[in-house]
Design an enzyme around this catalytic site. Structure first.
Site, mmCIF file in Angstrom:
data_model
loop_
_atom_site.group_PDB
_atom_site.id
_atom_site.type_symbol
_atom_site.label_atom_id
_atom_site.label_comp_id
_atom_site.label_asym_id
_atom_site.label_seq_id
_atom_site.Cartn_x
_atom_site.Cartn_y
_atom_site.Cartn_z
ATOM 1 N N ASP A 1 0.821 -1.223 0.000
ATOM 2 C CA ASP A 1 0.000 0.000 0.000
ATOM 3 C C ASP A 1 0.853 1.271 0.000
ATOM 4 O O ASP A 1 0.484 2.259 -0.631
ATOM 5 C CB ASP A 1 -0.907 0.042 1.245
ATOM 6 C CG ASP A 1 -1.914 -1.092 1.245
ATOM 7 O OD1 ASP A 1 -2.122 -1.704 0.183
ATOM 8 O OD2 ASP A 1 -2.476 -1.383 2.323
HETATM 9 P P1 NAP Z 1 0.908 -3.981 3.139
HETATM 10 O O1 NAP Z 1 0.235 -3.019 2.228
HETATM 11 O O2 NAP Z 1 0.110 -4.610 4.191
HETATM 12 O O3 NAP Z 1 1.560 -5.107 2.192
HETATM 13 C C1 NAP Z 1 2.401 -6.062 2.717
HETATM 14 C C2 NAP Z 1 2.812 -6.992 1.591
HETATM 15 O O4 NAP Z 1 3.794 -7.855 2.115
HETATM 16 C C3 NAP Z 1 1.684 -7.874 1.081
HETATM 17 O O5 NAP Z 1 1.233 -7.436 -0.178
HETATM 18 C C4 NAP Z 1 2.275 -9.289 1.048
HETATM 19 O O6 NAP Z 1 2.173 -9.822 -0.259
HETATM 20 C C5 NAP Z 1 3.737 -9.066 1.423
HETATM 21 N N1 NAP Z 1 4.262 -10.113 2.295
HETATM 22 C C6 NAP Z 1 3.649 -10.683 3.346
HETATM 23 N N2 NAP Z 1 4.440 -11.630 3.880
HETATM 24 C C7 NAP Z 1 5.588 -11.639 3.144
HETATM 25 C C8 NAP Z 1 6.780 -12.395 3.214
HETATM 26 N N3 NAP Z 1 6.980 -13.372 4.123
HETATM 27 N N4 NAP Z 1 7.752 -12.142 2.308
HETATM 28 C C9 NAP Z 1 7.563 -11.190 1.354
HETATM 29 N N5 NAP Z 1 6.453 -10.439 1.243
HETATM 30 C C10 NAP Z 1 5.471 -10.673 2.140
HETATM 31 O O7 NAP Z 1 2.165 -3.327 3.859
HETATM 32 P P2 NAP Z 1 2.734 -1.844 3.808
HETATM 33 O O8 NAP Z 1 3.036 -1.434 2.404
HETATM 34 O O9 NAP Z 1 3.814 -1.816 4.843
HETATM 35 O O10 NAP Z 1 1.533 -0.939 4.263
HETATM 36 C C11 NAP Z 1 1.060 -0.899 5.596
HETATM 37 C C12 NAP Z 1 -0.456 -0.870 5.597
HETATM 38 O O11 NAP Z 1 -0.907 -1.021 6.953
HETATM 39 C C13 NAP Z 1 -1.009 0.432 5.075
HETATM 40 O O12 NAP Z 1 -2.232 0.205 4.418
HETATM 41 C C14 NAP Z 1 -1.254 1.205 6.358
HETATM 42 O O13 NAP Z 1 -2.250 2.198 6.213
HETATM 43 C C15 NAP Z 1 -1.735 0.086 7.272
HETATM 44 N N6 NAP Z 1 -1.590 0.503 8.663
HETATM 45 C C16 NAP Z 1 -0.371 0.726 9.191
HETATM 46 C C17 NAP Z 1 -0.264 1.222 10.481
HETATM 47 C C18 NAP Z 1 1.037 1.582 11.114
HETATM 48 O O14 NAP Z 1 1.015 2.168 12.191
HETATM 49 N N7 NAP Z 1 2.171 1.239 10.517
HETATM 50 C C19 NAP Z 1 -1.406 1.437 11.206
HETATM 51 C C20 NAP Z 1 -2.624 1.175 10.626
HETATM 52 C C21 NAP Z 1 -2.700 0.677 9.361
HETATM 53 P P3 NAP Z 1 2.235 -11.407 -0.513
HETATM 54 O O15 NAP Z 1 1.209 -12.029 0.372
HETATM 55 O O16 NAP Z 1 1.955 -11.572 -1.967
HETATM 56 O O17 NAP Z 1 3.610 -11.845 -0.149
#
Ligand code: NAP
Length: 460
Positions: free
Chosen positions: A387
């Site tokens: 994301d």
């Molecule tokens: P993300 O959008 O959740 O994407 C994570 C990606 O990691 C997934 O597409 C997944 O694809 C891949 N993945 C999972 N396990 C893996 C592994 N073992 N090896 C390689 N890839 C792996 O993560 P992000 O880009 O960090 O975004 C964070 C999201 O969380 C945002 O939408 C944000 O708004 C939300 N959020 C964050 C917080 C905060 O405080 N940080 C709080 C609230 C919400 P595959 O399954 O295809 O591998």
């Protein structure tokens, strides 16, 4: 004399908590901040234990042993990626404790004939309302984050009216109990209303926004503790509750901004709806590469920006990324890490993991500082992020993440994405970045894939 010593200890503890918050806001001093908070807590606990009003030390020792028997394994067994859930459970039990202490104090005061409209009763009602609602709200947040409960928002018609009604009924019941302290039989109704309000507050909020809600519940628990400090005439509780409450609010506001959510939405719920992926969409092809090809490409670049995300945390790939960092910097390649404020599942998630793997702090660059450089970067290596690099946030006003600031990996000269398959990220939506001509997909677990790339580079 003993009381003076206790008050001095409390003052020291309050000072340490303030210093701790200050130190914890910088990576370099964060460890010192944690130590200061631990010392402050020790002073607070010892101070409280040596005060006269302790009734039974044996029961306290038993509670201490039981609590430690649950808490210590919890700290070691829960993975870093489950910190938001763990925090929700801690809040739930902290809030329940606050509510129960308030209850005991309420019955004690009313049995001694508390006077109508007393300020202590007002503080107690406020404290118990917040404590009990935070208890059920935090349990609901835990259930959603752990996916024991449905993560989608649960909504029904007239929900806001019902919520408002339960809220007003709780306030009214609290007021009745303050003005007519003799009406003790109404007290369970007040508690039930507060518990119900906590449930109703969380069900319309989607799992995606739960971490922001957790920050807010942290603030509620802090305010409850502060009110309890007034009721129990304990200055340390007033100070620490206020610190906890205000830092929780500030964190919730920061997270709302980073995710482009309005604070009112978090307060009133009904947001964070998960967009269903369109399964009727034609399957599009992507370009994928094996570890040896990817390592060969990396060997020839001058600048690389690693964009870590939740997948790096799941795979625990940070140490392999450190090995890659050493290999590449040893070859004179500039390697920087782009840090998105909400990458992963908690604020500072990526900073913590990269610091744990001894990546120099100077190589970590905040999103707004790295984005202007992206067009001049040879490779953006996205490791388990989705994301936070999704161009839809910038380009598609109808997207569920529209307006969320992103790391502009798509503007680098070329892009490599390490992930296991084509699954969406947290927001549940597709990512155009994967289909660009300049993007190579590196399919595999992040730890294994990056480890294999390092092996290839070593073998050179
Ligand atoms: P993300 O959008 O959740 O994407 C994570 C990606 O990691 C997934 O597409 C997944 O694809 C891949 N993945 C999972 N396990 C893996 C592994 N073992 N090896 C390689 N890839 C792996 O993560 P992000 O880009 O960090 O975004 C964070 C999201 O969380 C945002 O939408 C944000 O708004 C939300 N959020 C964050 C917080 C905060 O405080 N940080 C709080 C609230 C919400 P595959 O399954 O295809 O591998």
């Amino acid at each position: 004399m003993r009381e003076q010593l206790v008050q001095l200890g409390y003052l020291g503890a309050a000072g340490l908590f303030i210093l701790s918050l200050m130190w914890m806001s910088r990576v370099e001093t964060a460890r010192r901040g944690v130590r200061a908070a631990e010392l402050g807590m020790l002073l607070a606990v010892v101070g409280t234990l040596i005060r006269h009003e302790i009734v039974n030390y044996e029961l306290i020792a038993l509670a201490f042993l039981l609590g430690s028997a649950i808490g210590v394994p919890l700290a070691y067994l829960m993975p870093m990626t489950a910190i938001p859930q763990r925090t929700a459970v801690s809040h739930a039990f902290g809030a329940l404790a606050t509510g129960l202490i308030g209850t005991a104090e309420y019955y004690r005061l009313t049995s001694q004939g508390a006077s109508s409209g007393s300020l202590i009763l007002v503080a107690l009602m406020f404290e118990m309302a917040l404590g009990f609602l935070t208890f059920t709200a935090s349990l609901m947040a835990f259930g959603k984050l752990q996916e024991i409960l449905p993560t989608r928002p649960i909504t029904f018609s007239g929900q806001r009216i019902v919520n408002l009604g339960v809220f007003l009924a709780t306030v009214a019941m609290g007021a009745v109990l303050v003005l007519a302290p003799g009406g003790v039989f109404l007290f369970p109704v007040f508690v039930a209303l507060a518990l119900a309000f906590g449930l109703l507050l969380i069900i319309p909020i989607g799992g995606a926004d739960m971490p922001t809600v957790i920050a807010l519940l942290n603030a509620y628990a802090g305010l409850a503790a502060s009110a309890m400090g007034f009721a129990l005439n304990n200055k340390l509780l007033v100070i620490t509750g206020a610190l906890d409450g205000s830092s929780g609010f500030i964190l919730a506001v920061i997270m709302c901004r980073a995710m482009n959510r309005s604070f009112a939405n978090v307060l009133f719920g009904g947001f964070g709806k998960v967009q269903q992926s369109d399964s009727s969409k034609e399957k599009r092809s992507v370009r994928s590469s094996a570890p040896d090809e990817a390592a060969l490409t990396l060997d020839g670049v001058q600048s690389l920006v690693v964009v870590p995300g939740y997948g790096m945390a799941v795979a625990q790939a940070q140490h392999k990324i450190h090995d890659l960092f050493q290999q590449l910097t040893g070859r004179g390649i500039q390697v920087r890490f782009a840090i998105h404020p909400v990458a992963g599942r908690m604020p500072g998630h990526m900073n913590v993991l990269l610091a744990e793997a001894n990546i120099p702090y100077d190589n970590l660059v905040e999103m707004e500082d790295i984005n202007p450089d992206m067009p001049t970067v040879d490779v953006a290596l996205v490791v388990g992020a989705n994301d936070v690099v999704n161009p839809a946030a910038r380009d598609d006003p109808s997207s569920v993440i529209a307006g969320m600031p992103i790391i502009e990996a798509d503007r680098a000269r070329s892009v490599m994405v390490v992930k296991r398959g084509m699954s969406p990220g947290f927001a549940g939506i597709d990512n155009e970045l994967y289909y660009l001509d300049k993007t190579q997909m590196l399919f595999g677990d992040a730890k294994e894939f990056v480890g294999q790339m390092v092996k290839e580079l070593n073998a050179d």
